[in-house]
Write an enzyme that holds these catalytic residues in place. Structure first.
Site, mmCIF file in Angstrom:
data_model
loop_
_atom_site.group_PDB
_atom_site.id
_atom_site.type_symbol
_atom_site.label_atom_id
_atom_site.label_comp_id
_atom_site.label_asym_id
_atom_site.label_seq_id
_atom_site.Cartn_x
_atom_site.Cartn_y
_atom_site.Cartn_z
ATOM 1 N N LYS A 12 39.846 63.462 63.686
ATOM 2 C CA LYS A 12 39.083 64.688 63.431
ATOM 3 C C LYS A 12 39.304 65.165 62.003
ATOM 4 O O LYS A 12 38.389 65.603 61.327
ATOM 5 C CB LYS A 12 39.527 65.802 64.385
ATOM 6 C CG LYS A 12 38.993 65.660 65.778
ATOM 7 C CD LYS A 12 39.321 66.913 66.574
ATOM 8 C CE LYS A 12 38.899 66.759 68.015
ATOM 9 N NZ LYS A 12 39.271 67.918 68.826
ATOM 10 N N ASP A 69 36.272 72.623 69.713
ATOM 11 C CA ASP A 69 36.509 72.298 71.112
ATOM 12 C C ASP A 69 35.254 71.632 71.661
ATOM 13 O O ASP A 69 34.142 72.101 71.403
ATOM 14 C CB ASP A 69 36.825 73.557 71.920
ATOM 15 C CG ASP A 69 37.403 73.198 73.278
ATOM 16 O OD1 ASP A 69 38.503 72.620 73.309
ATOM 17 O OD2 ASP A 69 36.755 73.470 74.301
ATOM 18 N N PHE A 148 36.314 56.840 72.442
ATOM 19 C CA PHE A 148 37.360 57.338 73.346
ATOM 20 C C PHE A 148 36.687 58.133 74.470
ATOM 21 O O PHE A 148 35.459 58.288 74.487
ATOM 22 C CB PHE A 148 38.354 58.229 72.568
ATOM 23 C CG PHE A 148 37.749 59.529 72.094
ATOM 24 C CD1 PHE A 148 36.916 59.554 70.998
ATOM 25 C CD2 PHE A 148 37.991 60.729 72.759
ATOM 26 C CE1 PHE A 148 36.331 60.742 70.562
ATOM 27 C CE2 PHE A 148 37.419 61.922 72.325
ATOM 28 C CZ PHE A 148 36.589 61.916 71.226
ATOM 29 N N TYR A 150 34.729 59.720 77.230
ATOM 30 C CA TYR A 150 33.567 59.331 78.034
ATOM 31 C C TYR A 150 32.583 58.417 77.287
ATOM 32 O O TYR A 150 31.507 58.123 77.804
ATOM 33 C CB TYR A 150 32.832 60.600 78.511
ATOM 34 C CG TYR A 150 33.691 61.508 79.352
ATOM 35 C CD1 TYR A 150 33.779 61.333 80.733
ATOM 36 C CD2 TYR A 150 34.437 62.533 78.772
ATOM 37 C CE1 TYR A 150 34.577 62.157 81.510
ATOM 38 C CE2 TYR A 150 35.245 63.355 79.540
ATOM 39 C CZ TYR A 150 35.312 63.160 80.910
ATOM 40 O OH TYR A 150 36.108 63.974 81.670
ATOM 41 N N ASP A 151 32.936 57.990 76.082
ATOM 42 C CA ASP A 151 32.000 57.182 75.276
ATOM 43 C C ASP A 151 31.411 55.972 76.017
ATOM 44 O O ASP A 151 30.210 55.701 75.889
ATOM 45 C CB ASP A 151 32.676 56.709 73.974
ATOM 46 C CG ASP A 151 32.730 57.804 72.935
ATOM 47 O OD1 ASP A 151 32.049 58.830 73.116
ATOM 48 O OD2 ASP A 151 33.465 57.642 71.942
HETATM 49 P P1 IMP Z 1 38.316 67.934 72.388
HETATM 50 O O1 IMP Z 1 38.121 69.398 72.602
HETATM 51 O O2 IMP Z 1 37.610 67.430 71.180
HETATM 52 O O3 IMP Z 1 39.770 67.530 72.427
HETATM 53 O O4 IMP Z 1 37.608 67.196 73.605
HETATM 54 C C1 IMP Z 1 37.993 67.410 74.966
HETATM 55 C C2 IMP Z 1 37.677 66.200 75.814
HETATM 56 O O5 IMP Z 1 36.258 65.981 75.874
HETATM 57 C C3 IMP Z 1 38.249 64.896 75.279
HETATM 58 O O6 IMP Z 1 39.556 64.689 75.776
HETATM 59 C C4 IMP Z 1 37.282 63.862 75.827
HETATM 60 O O7 IMP Z 1 37.617 63.527 77.153
HETATM 61 C C5 IMP Z 1 35.962 64.605 75.841
HETATM 62 N N1 IMP Z 1 35.213 64.318 74.589
HETATM 63 C C6 IMP Z 1 35.009 65.169 73.547
HETATM 64 N N2 IMP Z 1 34.324 64.569 72.556
HETATM 65 C C7 IMP Z 1 34.088 63.311 72.992
HETATM 66 C C8 IMP Z 1 33.415 62.185 72.397
HETATM 67 O O8 IMP Z 1 32.906 62.210 71.261
HETATM 68 N N3 IMP Z 1 33.396 61.069 73.142
HETATM 69 C C9 IMP Z 1 33.941 60.968 74.381
HETATM 70 N N4 IMP Z 1 34.587 61.964 74.966
HETATM 71 C C10 IMP Z 1 34.661 63.140 74.284
#
Ligand code: IMP
Length: 194
Positions: A12, A69, A148, A150-151
């Site tokens: 990120k 988020d 990573f 759900y991709d």
């Molecule tokens: P975060 O808030 O960016 O940490 O995302 C929370 C959760 O949403 C992650 O642990 C993933 O399971 C899912 N997620 C967020 N962005 C993505 C993405 O670009 N690809 C796949 N899963 C995602």
């Protein structure tokens, strides 16, 4: 101009550094800024959780802060897993759990969107939240090895996000969209003083 990003996630951080460096903005991790916080993300929306993270860091550094988020919202599951995306299943079981919970959902009803809210708190504590999203469909099986979360089950057109190279994904992703909105906002903020 320095902005602290409320994360220690190197991917990120790198993505934000690439996007914001043309504005002369240096993005620091919270570690670079000398703080270590891990607040409970107990908001009911992406915006609340982004603000929780940004406020926790801002309280300690008193520099401008950004925090994001994200999550996946599936229409057939009434928006789940949503803010619970990271906690939907044990590590490594997210896709399998989602596929199992959608095994009876027909193709045309498998619409979904990835969402990112990004919070910015300026030097004086003024808060702004911007949202980006990416529409897609949930497939019937995992495909691809990149990315990573759900991709492997998120179809953008005919390919899953896990079949795209990271640059292709960033160009269309929810996070990319939210960061580009923040870029436009910060450009005006710093160059035109809005
Ligand atoms: P975060 O808030 O960016 O940490 O995302 C929370 C959760 O949403 C992650 O642990 C993933 O399971 C899912 N997620 C967020 N962005 C993505 C993405 O670009 N690809 C796949 N899963 C995602």
């Amino acid at each position: 101009m320095k902005i602290v990003m409320a994360t220690n996630n190197q991917n990120k951080l790198r993505e934000a550094q690439e996007i914001f460096s043309p504005l002369g903005i240096e993005i620091l991790s919270q570690k670079d800024a000398g703080v270590s916080v891990n607040p409970e993300e107990n908001g009911t929306t992406f915006a609340e959780n982004a603000l929780i993270k940004a406020r926790a860091v801002y309280a300690l550094v008193k520099l401008p802060v950004i925090a994001d988020d994200s999550g996946l919202c599936v229409d057939a599951l009434n928006g789940a897993p949503g803010v619970y995306s990271a906690r939907y299943a044990p590590e490594g079981q997210l896709c399998e759990t989602l596929l199992k919970n959608m095994q009876h959902v027909p193709e045309e009803q498998r619409t979904a969107r990835f969402v990112t809210d990004v919070a910015f708190i300026d030097q004086n504590g003024k808060e702004t939240v911007l949202e980006g999203f990416c529409p897609g469909m949930i497939g019937f099986e995992k495909r691809g090895v990149n990315g990573f979360g759900y991709d492997p089950v998120f179809l953008y057109g005919s390919q899953t996000f896990a079949e795209l190279e990271s640059e292709q994904k960033n160009a269309v992703s929810h996070r990319g969209a939210a960061f580009r909105k923040l870029y436009d906002y910060l450009k005006k903020y710093y160059q035109e003083g809005i």
